[in-house]
Scaffold this motif. Structure first.
Motif, PDB file in Angstrom:
ATOM      1  N   HIS A  86      37.937  32.198  34.385  1.00 27.22           N
ATOM      2  CA  HIS A  86      36.808  32.740  35.130  1.00 27.22           C
ATOM      3  C   HIS A  86      36.855  32.308  36.597  1.00 27.22           C
ATOM      4  O   HIS A  86      36.444  33.066  37.483  1.00 27.22           O
ATOM      5  CB  HIS A  86      35.488  32.310  34.486  1.00 27.22           C
ATOM      6  CG  HIS A  86      35.080  33.168  33.332  1.00 27.22           C
ATOM      7  ND1 HIS A  86      35.709  33.096  32.111  1.00 27.22           N
ATOM      8  CD2 HIS A  86      34.127  34.132  33.220  1.00 27.22           C
ATOM      9  CE1 HIS A  86      35.148  33.976  31.285  1.00 27.22           C
ATOM     10  NE2 HIS A  86      34.193  34.614  31.940  1.00 27.22           N
ATOM     11  N   LEU A  87      37.364  31.112  36.853  1.00 30.50           N
ATOM     12  CA  LEU A  87      37.469  30.618  38.223  1.00 30.50           C
ATOM     13  C   LEU A  87      38.706  31.164  38.945  1.00 30.50           C
ATOM     14  O   LEU A  87      38.930  30.845  40.113  1.00 30.50           O
ATOM     15  CB  LEU A  87      37.499  29.089  38.230  1.00 30.50           C
ATOM     16  CG  LEU A  87      36.153  28.417  37.933  1.00 30.50           C
ATOM     17  CD1 LEU A  87      36.355  26.958  37.546  1.00 30.50           C
ATOM     18  CD2 LEU A  87      35.226  28.525  39.134  1.00 30.50           C
ATOM     19  N   GLY A  88      39.506  31.954  38.239  1.00 27.38           N
ATOM     20  CA  GLY A  88      40.684  32.545  38.863  1.00 27.38           C
ATOM     21  C   GLY A  88      41.878  31.630  38.936  1.00 27.38           C
ATOM     22  O   GLY A  88      42.849  31.922  39.642  1.00 27.38           O
TER      23      GLY A  88
ATOM     24  N   PHE B 183      41.366  38.615  28.857  1.00 27.16           N
ATOM     25  CA  PHE B 183      40.464  38.621  30.014  1.00 27.16           C
ATOM     26  C   PHE B 183      41.232  38.349  31.300  1.00 27.16           C
ATOM     27  O   PHE B 183      40.994  38.991  32.342  1.00 27.16           O
ATOM     28  CB  PHE B 183      39.366  37.570  29.814  1.00 27.16           C
ATOM     29  CG  PHE B 183      38.564  37.276  31.053  1.00 27.16           C
ATOM     30  CD1 PHE B 183      37.637  38.190  31.527  1.00 27.16           C
ATOM     31  CD2 PHE B 183      38.749  36.089  31.749  1.00 27.16           C
ATOM     32  CE1 PHE B 183      36.904  37.920  32.686  1.00 27.16           C
ATOM     33  CE2 PHE B 183      38.022  35.811  32.894  1.00 27.16           C
ATOM     34  CZ  PHE B 183      37.093  36.730  33.358  1.00 27.16           C
ATOM     35  N   LEU B 184      42.172  37.405  31.251  1.00 22.20           N
ATOM     36  CA  LEU B 184      42.954  37.062  32.432  1.00 22.20           C
ATOM     37  C   LEU B 184      43.827  38.237  32.872  1.00 22.20           C
ATOM     38  O   LEU B 184      43.929  38.535  34.072  1.00 22.20           O
ATOM     39  CB  LEU B 184      43.810  35.827  32.138  1.00 22.20           C
ATOM     40  CG  LEU B 184      44.530  35.187  33.316  1.00 22.20           C
ATOM     41  CD1 LEU B 184      43.546  34.755  34.390  1.00 22.20           C
ATOM     42  CD2 LEU B 184      45.341  33.984  32.828  1.00 22.20           C
TER      43      LEU B 184
ATOM     44  N   THR C 224      37.119  34.075  41.873  1.00 18.57           N
ATOM     45  CA  THR C 224      37.972  34.494  42.981  1.00 18.57           C
ATOM     46  C   THR C 224      38.663  35.837  42.725  1.00 18.57           C
ATOM     47  O   THR C 224      38.716  36.689  43.613  1.00 18.57           O
ATOM     48  CB  THR C 224      39.027  33.424  43.276  1.00 18.57           C
ATOM     49  OG1 THR C 224      39.752  33.135  42.071  1.00 18.57           O
ATOM     50  CG2 THR C 224      38.379  32.142  43.769  1.00 18.57           C
ATOM     51  N   LEU C 225      39.203  36.042  41.525  1.00 24.20           N
ATOM     52  CA  LEU C 225      39.924  37.281  41.247  1.00 24.20           C
ATOM     53  C   LEU C 225      38.992  38.483  41.302  1.00 24.20           C
ATOM     54  O   LEU C 225      39.364  39.563  41.806  1.00 24.20           O
ATOM     55  CB  LEU C 225      40.604  37.198  39.879  1.00 24.20           C
ATOM     56  CG  LEU C 225      41.707  36.141  39.749  1.00 24.20           C
ATOM     57  CD1 LEU C 225      42.246  36.093  38.319  1.00 24.20           C
ATOM     58  CD2 LEU C 225      42.841  36.413  40.725  1.00 24.20           C
ATOM     59  N   TRP C 226      37.785  38.322  40.820  1.00 24.67           N
ATOM     60  CA  TRP C 226      36.831  39.439  40.813  1.00 24.67           C
ATOM     61  C   TRP C 226      36.242  39.668  42.199  1.00 24.67           C
ATOM     62  O   TRP C 226      35.927  40.809  42.568  1.00 24.67           O
ATOM     63  CB  TRP C 226      35.757  39.184  39.769  1.00 24.67           C
ATOM     64  CG  TRP C 226      36.329  39.281  38.387  1.00 24.67           C
ATOM     65  CD1 TRP C 226      36.926  38.278  37.681  1.00 24.67           C
ATOM     66  CD2 TRP C 226      36.429  40.450  37.587  1.00 24.67           C
ATOM     67  NE1 TRP C 226      37.375  38.756  36.475  1.00 24.67           N
ATOM     68  CE2 TRP C 226      37.087  40.087  36.390  1.00 24.67           C
ATOM     69  CE3 TRP C 226      36.018  41.766  37.759  1.00 24.67           C
ATOM     70  CZ2 TRP C 226      37.338  40.989  35.371  1.00 24.67           C
ATOM     71  CZ3 TRP C 226      36.273  42.680  36.737  1.00 24.67           C
ATOM     72  CH2 TRP C 226      36.923  42.302  35.566  1.00 24.67           C
TER      73      TRP C 226
ATOM     74  N   GLY D  67      35.326  29.295  46.134  1.00 24.21           N
ATOM     75  CA  GLY D  67      36.488  28.482  45.767  1.00 24.21           C
ATOM     76  C   GLY D  67      37.364  28.180  46.965  1.00 24.21           C
ATOM     77  O   GLY D  67      37.837  27.039  47.144  1.00 24.21           O
ATOM     78  N   GLU D  68      37.598  29.201  47.826  1.00 24.46           N
ATOM     79  CA  GLU D  68      38.411  28.990  49.019  1.00 24.46           C
ATOM     80  C   GLU D  68      37.724  28.022  49.978  1.00 24.46           C
ATOM     81  O   GLU D  68      38.370  27.175  50.604  1.00 24.46           O
ATOM     82  CB  GLU D  68      38.672  30.331  49.707  1.00 24.46           C
ATOM     83  CG  GLU D  68      39.628  31.222  48.927  1.00 24.46           C
ATOM     84  CD  GLU D  68      39.637  32.652  49.428  1.00 24.46           C
ATOM     85  OE1 GLU D  68      40.545  33.405  49.029  1.00 24.46           O
ATOM     86  OE2 GLU D  68      38.743  33.023  50.221  1.00 24.46           O
TER      87      GLU D  68
END
Length: 615
Positions: free
Chosen positions: A346-348, A382-383, A531-533, A557-558
């Motif tokens: 979920h956090l990428g 999911f990933l 991050t990915l979303w 996150g960044e």
């Protein structure tokens, strides 16, 4: 300080009369004899007396066994294990029944203290010594509990089947064994047999008046019925919780509080589930049951994921997995690895998520934990979807759905990944599979008014309507989904619906709706650290004419990485603080440099400082 033969000895009662290494056996026995005379603690007195004895002594062994039981009752399994082991050492060789019983106590105590290897050794000894019949059934029951935690669900089931034969017509033993058999079938994914053995355990416990087993069995029946699609039986759950006995030692996964917590979390009552787990943790820690924490923490991490508390959830999941390793609970790692993978995904943090799923799948295959295996596969699906590979995700979810339905599973509320299965099927053009899943989720969710299930179904219908070119219907379905999200309080799911709404509105050239919806999704993803979303949502909004988000905007996150690096932290330090790999930190820094238009850590720190001073 005591002089013995002209030499100085140090004796400290807090360390149970430890003397220096050059003391003779006779001197040590004299020290323990003197300490036994002056201590007021019954456990310490029994221990010191036992250490004055050279050989076997039945009376002393019996006394030690008694204080070992009391130590377990007061929540000191380490002390109980040591006392029980001393009791075994003093038991006369011919007293096999006594030695069997004391080895069983030592095994139970070591298991509660988190030492499953020593527990297996003691209980295997007891199994050899036990007389055929109820005595051996008791030992095998406890041995099976260690086996399904330590190494093999299948082996535990075989041991329990043998125990069932030994139990004969004893209803108390029948109840206890069927109760554990129900769990082994649950972990193996066989819900119908889970329900059968749980109901048998409840019936036998009623006949024998074994209240704590009745409470546990009722919780299992309620959980199995829930997973089989029969809804939430609140009367059964209330009765199970009222009968729960915290003082009776047994694994946490058999306790009604844990079963009820699962049902509550999967039926949109996350706060109630969290409260149950908090109460269970306090009760078990008060009794020294550290070995139960990996199970409680895995489930807490899953709830924290649903609630959007991802950083805290990741800390919980990683702690659960570390403790499972420390306490040698290999079977439990199928669940703790899943929890850690879920939060990382979920956090990428793709690399970390894949590593945990790899470990989780290996453990699940080795131990026979089918449920744990399916959950780790779901994280992989999911990933893959998060990374824009719906074809791979679709293959994964198709296999999971087939396995679950073949085992009687009919409760979409407990399968967070079904919404991903719907999305993957839609994206690859398998519309019949997507419709079938949407109808299944909606039918079950509407029958018991499950908000998150209704939201997922509405979002699925929105994507299907969009594929068919019915943009207005699709947007209406998105609004219906958002209304249900407001009842379920799962922020990530809501943000994904906002993303879908923005995508549909953009393709329908409704720029205002698209921009507003995507901006809300971006804000939610950034706050969560998804991050990915967030990248996907920014890609959508940048396709809209007019004002868009600035390329220099950093995700949550960044920003965390940037702030730590600007403060002078090395990549490895950042990785440890944020539960990332050094490689992920490097990749994140590269993205930050591109967004800020800088080429070094110094330039990045200076630009962040300027931006901060302007605010």
């Amino acid at each position: 300080v005591r002089a013995v033969d002209g030499r100085v000895r140090f004796v400290h009662p807090l360390f149970a009369g430890v003397v220096v290494a050059d003391a003779t056996d006779r001197e040590r026995r004299d020290v323990h004899r003197r300490l036994a005379m002056v201590t007021n603690d019954a456990e310490q007195r029994a221990r010191h007396i036992s250490l004055t004895i050279d050989g076997q002594d039945g009376d002393a062994a019996t006394a030690l066994e008694g204080v070992a039981h009391r130590a377990m009752q007061r929540g000191a399994p380490d002390a109980a294990a040591e006392l029980a082991e001393l009791s075994c050492a003093l038991t006369p060789l011919g007293d096999s029944a006594d030695l069997c019983r004391r080895s069983t106590v030592a095994g139970q105590a070591r298991f509660a203290a988190g030492d499953t290897v020593s527990a297996l050794q003691h209980l295997s000894t007891a199994e050899v010594l036990a007389a055929a019949g109820p005595e051996r059934a008791e030992v095998r029951l406890r041995l099976a509990r260690v086996r399904y935690h330590h190494d093999s669900i299948a082996t535990a089931g075989e041991v329990l089947a043998l125990a069932r034969l030994d139990a004969g017509d004893d209803p108390r033993l029948q109840a206890a064994i069927d109760h554990d058999l129900a769990y082994t079938y649950f972990a193996a994914g066989d819900l119908r047999r889970t329900r059968h053995h749980a109901a048998a355990a409840a019936e036998a416990a009623e006949r024998s008046g074994t209240v704590h087993i009745l409470a546990d069995a009722l919780g299992q029946v309620a959980l199995a019925d829930f997973m089989l699609g029969l809804g939430v039986n609140d009367d059964l759950l209330t009765r199970a919780l009222l009968l729960e006995d915290w003082d009776e030692p047994r694994p946490a996964l058999l306790r009604p509080s844990v079963a009820v917590a699962h049902i509550r979390s999967w039926s949109d009552r996350l706060g109630d589930a969290q409260a149950l787990l908090d109460h269970a943790e306090r009760e078990l820690l008060d009794r020294g049951d550290d070995a139960s924490m990996p199970l409680l923490w895995y489930h807490r991490a899953e709830i924290e994921c649903f609630r959007g508390e991802w950083r805290r959830g990741l800390e919980t999941a990683v702690a659960a997995d570390r403790l499972a390793i420390q306490t040698q609970q290999e079977g439990m790692r199928a669940l703790t690895c899943y929890a850690a993978a879920l939060l990382h995904a979920h956090l990428g943090c793709a690399e970390e998520a894949r590593e945990y799923t790899k470990q989780g799948l290996t453990v699940a295959a080795t131990t026979g934990h089918a449920v744990g295996g399916a959950l780790n596969l779901a994280v992989l699906g999911f990933l893959e979807l998060s990374e824009g590979k719906p074809d791979v995700a679709h293959r994964i979810f198709t296999a999971i759905v087939a396995q679950a339905t073949s085992n009687g599973f009919d409760e979409p509320g407990s399968a967070w990944w079904l919404v991903d299965a719907i999305e993957a099927a839609t994206l690859v053009g398998d519309l019949s599979a997507a419709r079938e899943l949407v109808e299944w989720v909606e039918t079950r969710a509407r029958a018991i008014d499950r908000p998150i299930g209704l939201a997922h179904a509405a979002r699925g219908r929105a994507k299907l309507a969009a594929v068919a070119g019915r943009s207005r219907d699709a947007l209406d379905e998105c609004d219906a989904a958002l209304a249900e999200h407001d009842r379920s309080q799962q922020p990530f799911c809501r943000a994904r619906t906002q993303l879908v709404k923005g995508q549909i509105a953009r393709r329908a050239r409704q720029w205002g709706i698209a921009r507003a919806s995507l901006a809300e999704a971006i804000d939610a993803f950034d706050q969560l650290g998804a991050t990915l979303w967030a990248i996907r949502a920014r890609g959508e909004i940048n396709r809209i004419g007019g004002r868009s988000t600035s390329p220099s905007d950093l995700t949550v996150g960044e920003r965390q990485v940037a702030d730590l690096v600007a403060a002078g932290r090395a990549n490895r330090e950042v990785a440890e603080i944020l539960f990332m790999s050094p490689r992920t930190v490097s990749a994140t820094l590269a993205r930050i440099y591109r967004k800020l238009g800088v080429s070094s850590r110094t330039e990045m720190a200076a630009q962040l400082a300027r931006k901060s001073s302007k605010r």
